[in-house]
Write a protein that holds these residues in place. Structure first.
Motif, PDB file in Angstrom:
ATOM      1  N   GLY A 190       4.356  -3.530 -18.045  1.00  0.00           N
ATOM      2  CA  GLY A 190       5.747  -3.926 -17.877  1.00  0.00           C
ATOM      3  C   GLY A 190       6.068  -4.647 -16.592  1.00  0.00           C
ATOM      4  N   ASP A 191       5.095  -4.782 -15.681  1.00  0.00           N
ATOM      5  CA  ASP A 191       5.359  -5.441 -14.400  1.00  0.00           C
ATOM      6  C   ASP A 191       4.075  -6.076 -13.864  1.00  0.00           C
ATOM      7  N   PRO A 192       3.699  -7.237 -14.384  1.00  0.00           N
ATOM      8  CA  PRO A 192       2.423  -7.847 -13.996  1.00  0.00           C
ATOM      9  C   PRO A 192       2.343  -8.277 -12.532  1.00  0.00           C
ATOM     10  N   ASP A 193       3.474  -8.353 -11.822  1.00  0.00           N
ATOM     11  CA  ASP A 193       3.446  -8.731 -10.410  1.00  0.00           C
ATOM     12  C   ASP A 193       3.168  -7.545  -9.484  1.00  0.00           C
ATOM     13  N   MET A 194       3.238  -6.330 -10.018  1.00  0.00           N
ATOM     14  CA  MET A 194       3.033  -5.133  -9.223  1.00  0.00           C
ATOM     15  C   MET A 194       1.537  -4.868  -9.049  1.00  0.00           C
ATOM     16  N   ILE A 195       1.164  -4.455  -7.847  1.00  0.00           N
ATOM     17  CA  ILE A 195      -0.206  -4.048  -7.535  1.00  0.00           C
ATOM     18  C   ILE A 195      -0.217  -2.533  -7.437  1.00  0.00           C
ATOM     19  N   SER A 196      -1.270  -1.897  -7.954  1.00  0.00           N
ATOM     20  CA  SER A 196      -1.311  -0.442  -7.955  1.00  0.00           C
ATOM     21  C   SER A 196      -2.618   0.091  -7.394  1.00  0.00           C
ATOM     22  N   ASN A 197      -2.552   1.310  -6.930  1.00  0.00           N
ATOM     23  CA  ASN A 197      -3.704   2.069  -6.477  1.00  0.00           C
ATOM     24  C   ASN A 197      -3.551   3.448  -7.095  1.00  0.00           C
ATOM     25  N   LEU A 198      -4.524   3.868  -7.891  1.00  0.00           N
ATOM     26  CA  LEU A 198      -4.475   5.150  -8.596  1.00  0.00           C
ATOM     27  C   LEU A 198      -5.783   5.877  -8.332  1.00  0.00           C
ATOM     28  N   SER A 199      -5.689   7.110  -7.839  1.00  0.00           N
ATOM     29  CA  SER A 199      -6.902   7.869  -7.557  1.00  0.00           C
ATOM     30  C   SER A 199      -6.673   9.356  -7.768  1.00  0.00           C
ATOM     31  N   VAL A 200      -7.777  10.103  -7.771  1.00  0.00           N
ATOM     32  CA  VAL A 200      -7.744  11.556  -7.916  1.00  0.00           C
ATOM     33  C   VAL A 200      -8.522  12.157  -6.757  1.00  0.00           C
ATOM     34  N   TRP A 201      -7.973  13.229  -6.202  1.00  0.00           N
ATOM     35  CA  TRP A 201      -8.567  13.944  -5.067  1.00  0.00           C
ATOM     36  C   TRP A 201      -8.579  15.436  -5.394  1.00  0.00           C
ATOM     37  N   THR A 202      -9.422  16.179  -4.706  1.00  0.00           N
ATOM     38  CA  THR A 202      -9.470  17.617  -4.967  1.00  0.00           C
ATOM     39  C   THR A 202      -8.186  18.315  -4.552  1.00  0.00           C
ATOM     40  N   ASP A 203      -7.542  17.793  -3.506  1.00  0.00           N
ATOM     41  CA  ASP A 203      -6.324  18.454  -3.002  1.00  0.00           C
ATOM     42  C   ASP A 203      -5.552  17.497  -2.094  1.00  0.00           C
ATOM     43  N   VAL A 204      -4.334  17.866  -1.814  1.00  0.00           N
ATOM     44  CA  VAL A 204      -3.447  17.056  -0.973  1.00  0.00           C
ATOM     45  C   VAL A 204      -3.996  16.938   0.446  1.00  0.00           C
ATOM     46  N   GLU A 205      -4.579  17.998   0.962  1.00  0.00           N
ATOM     47  CA  GLU A 205      -5.079  17.974   2.339  1.00  0.00           C
ATOM     48  C   GLU A 205      -6.152  16.907   2.528  1.00  0.00           C
ATOM     49  N   ASN A 206      -7.099  16.814   1.602  1.00  0.00           N
ATOM     50  CA  ASN A 206      -8.141  15.791   1.729  1.00  0.00           C
ATOM     51  C   ASN A 206      -7.583  14.384   1.539  1.00  0.00           C
ATOM     52  N   LEU A 207      -6.662  14.213   0.611  1.00  0.00           N
ATOM     53  CA  LEU A 207      -6.009  12.913   0.450  1.00  0.00           C
ATOM     54  C   LEU A 207      -5.273  12.547   1.731  1.00  0.00           C
ATOM     55  N   GLY A 208      -4.512  13.466   2.277  1.00  0.00           N
ATOM     56  CA  GLY A 208      -3.768  13.203   3.507  1.00  0.00           C
ATOM     57  C   GLY A 208      -4.670  12.901   4.681  1.00  0.00           C
ATOM     58  N   ALA A 209      -5.787  13.603   4.781  1.00  0.00           N
ATOM     59  CA  ALA A 209      -6.731  13.339   5.867  1.00  0.00           C
ATOM     60  C   ALA A 209      -7.265  11.914   5.766  1.00  0.00           C
ATOM     61  N   TYR A 210      -7.574  11.471   4.563  1.00  0.00           N
ATOM     62  CA  TYR A 210      -8.040  10.092   4.374  1.00  0.00           C
ATOM     63  C   TYR A 210      -6.937   9.085   4.731  1.00  0.00           C
ATOM     64  N   VAL A 211      -5.744   9.307   4.220  1.00  0.00           N
ATOM     65  CA  VAL A 211      -4.646   8.356   4.427  1.00  0.00           C
ATOM     66  C   VAL A 211      -4.273   8.239   5.902  1.00  0.00           C
ATOM     67  N   PHE A 212      -4.146   9.365   6.586  1.00  0.00           N
ATOM     68  CA  PHE A 212      -3.576   9.367   7.933  1.00  0.00           C
ATOM     69  C   PHE A 212      -4.580   9.520   9.065  1.00  0.00           C
ATOM     70  N   ASN A 213      -5.800   9.980   8.781  1.00  0.00           N
ATOM     71  CA  ASN A 213      -6.735  10.302   9.861  1.00  0.00           C
ATOM     72  C   ASN A 213      -8.024   9.495   9.831  1.00  0.00           C
ATOM     73  N   THR A 214      -8.053   8.405   9.104  1.00  0.00           N
ATOM     74  CA  THR A 214      -9.212   7.508   9.110  1.00  0.00           C
ATOM     75  C   THR A 214      -8.714   6.103   9.437  1.00  0.00           C
ATOM     76  N   VAL A 215      -9.616   5.155   9.443  1.00  0.00           N
ATOM     77  CA  VAL A 215      -9.250   3.759   9.695  1.00  0.00           C
ATOM     78  C   VAL A 215      -8.227   3.263   8.649  1.00  0.00           C
ATOM     79  N   HIS A 216      -8.150   3.930   7.511  1.00  0.00           N
ATOM     80  CA  HIS A 216      -7.143   3.584   6.501  1.00  0.00           C
ATOM     81  C   HIS A 216      -5.748   3.571   7.112  1.00  0.00           C
ATOM     82  N   ALA A 217      -5.481   4.440   8.068  1.00  0.00           N
ATOM     83  CA  ALA A 217      -4.155   4.527   8.686  1.00  0.00           C
ATOM     84  C   ALA A 217      -3.735   3.199   9.317  1.00  0.00           C
ATOM     85  N   ARG A 218      -4.681   2.458   9.858  1.00  0.00           N
ATOM     86  CA  ARG A 218      -4.351   1.156  10.457  1.00  0.00           C
ATOM     87  C   ARG A 218      -3.801   0.190   9.403  1.00  0.00           C
TER      88      ARG A 218
END
Length: 157
Positions: free
Chosen positions: A58-86
């Motif tokens: 329904g929205d071909p101009d939208m870009i998405s990122n979809l993933s699965v993680w074991t838990d919120v803590e590990n996802l948050g650590a990746y998002v905020f505490n690695t080079v990904h944060a930059r």
């Protein structure tokens, strides 16, 4: 149970434009970092190795990122505490500012790989009802567990 996450946005420029090159040129690196991170389970990707060419229903101009993680803590650590944060911090350099929620998390059974349709339904629920156990954002979790050393992780660079 695992945690699924969806993040969507609209690129400010065509994906082959020099102004978005710092994002596009590092996409493989950031995706590889995710795959090596504790708690990573799965991510949606095309044959090209990323999701930028997978159309959102329904929205071909939208870009998405979809993933699965074991838990919120590990996802948050990746998002905020690695080079990904930059790259996270520079998001508005490359993506339009969204006026409604564009990130959602939800619980999924172990082994489940959510579809983009399922993920967009969860995002719609979050937009309509705010954070609930059915669909939630960072405001629904204890951020202190993984923000304590945000932006300081150089080891994963």
């Amino acid at each position: 149970m695992n945690i699924a996450e969806l993040n969507v946005g609209y690129a400010r420029y065509a994906l082959d434009d020099d102004r978005i090159a710092p994002f596009m040129d590092n996409l493989d690196r950031i995706n590889a970092l995710a795959e090596r991170s504790p708690g990573f389970v799965w991510r949606m990707q095309s044959d090209g190795g990323n999701a930028t060419d997978i159309s959102v229903p329904g929205d071909p101009d939208m870009i998405s990122n979809l993933s699965v993680w074991t838990d919120v803590e590990n996802l948050g650590a990746y998002v905020f505490n690695t080079v990904h944060a930059r790259f996270y911090d520079r998001g508005t350099d490359w993506f339009e500012t969204m006026t409604k929620p564009h990130f959602v998390m939800w619980h999924v059974p172990d082994g489940h790989r959510p579809t983009l349709v399922e993920a967009m339904d969860r995002l719609a629920h979050l937009r309509a009802h705010g954070s609930t156990d059915h669909a939630f954002g960072w405001d629904h979790v204890d951020m202190a567990a993984f923000r304590r050393c945000a932006h300081g992780a150089e080891a994963d660079a």
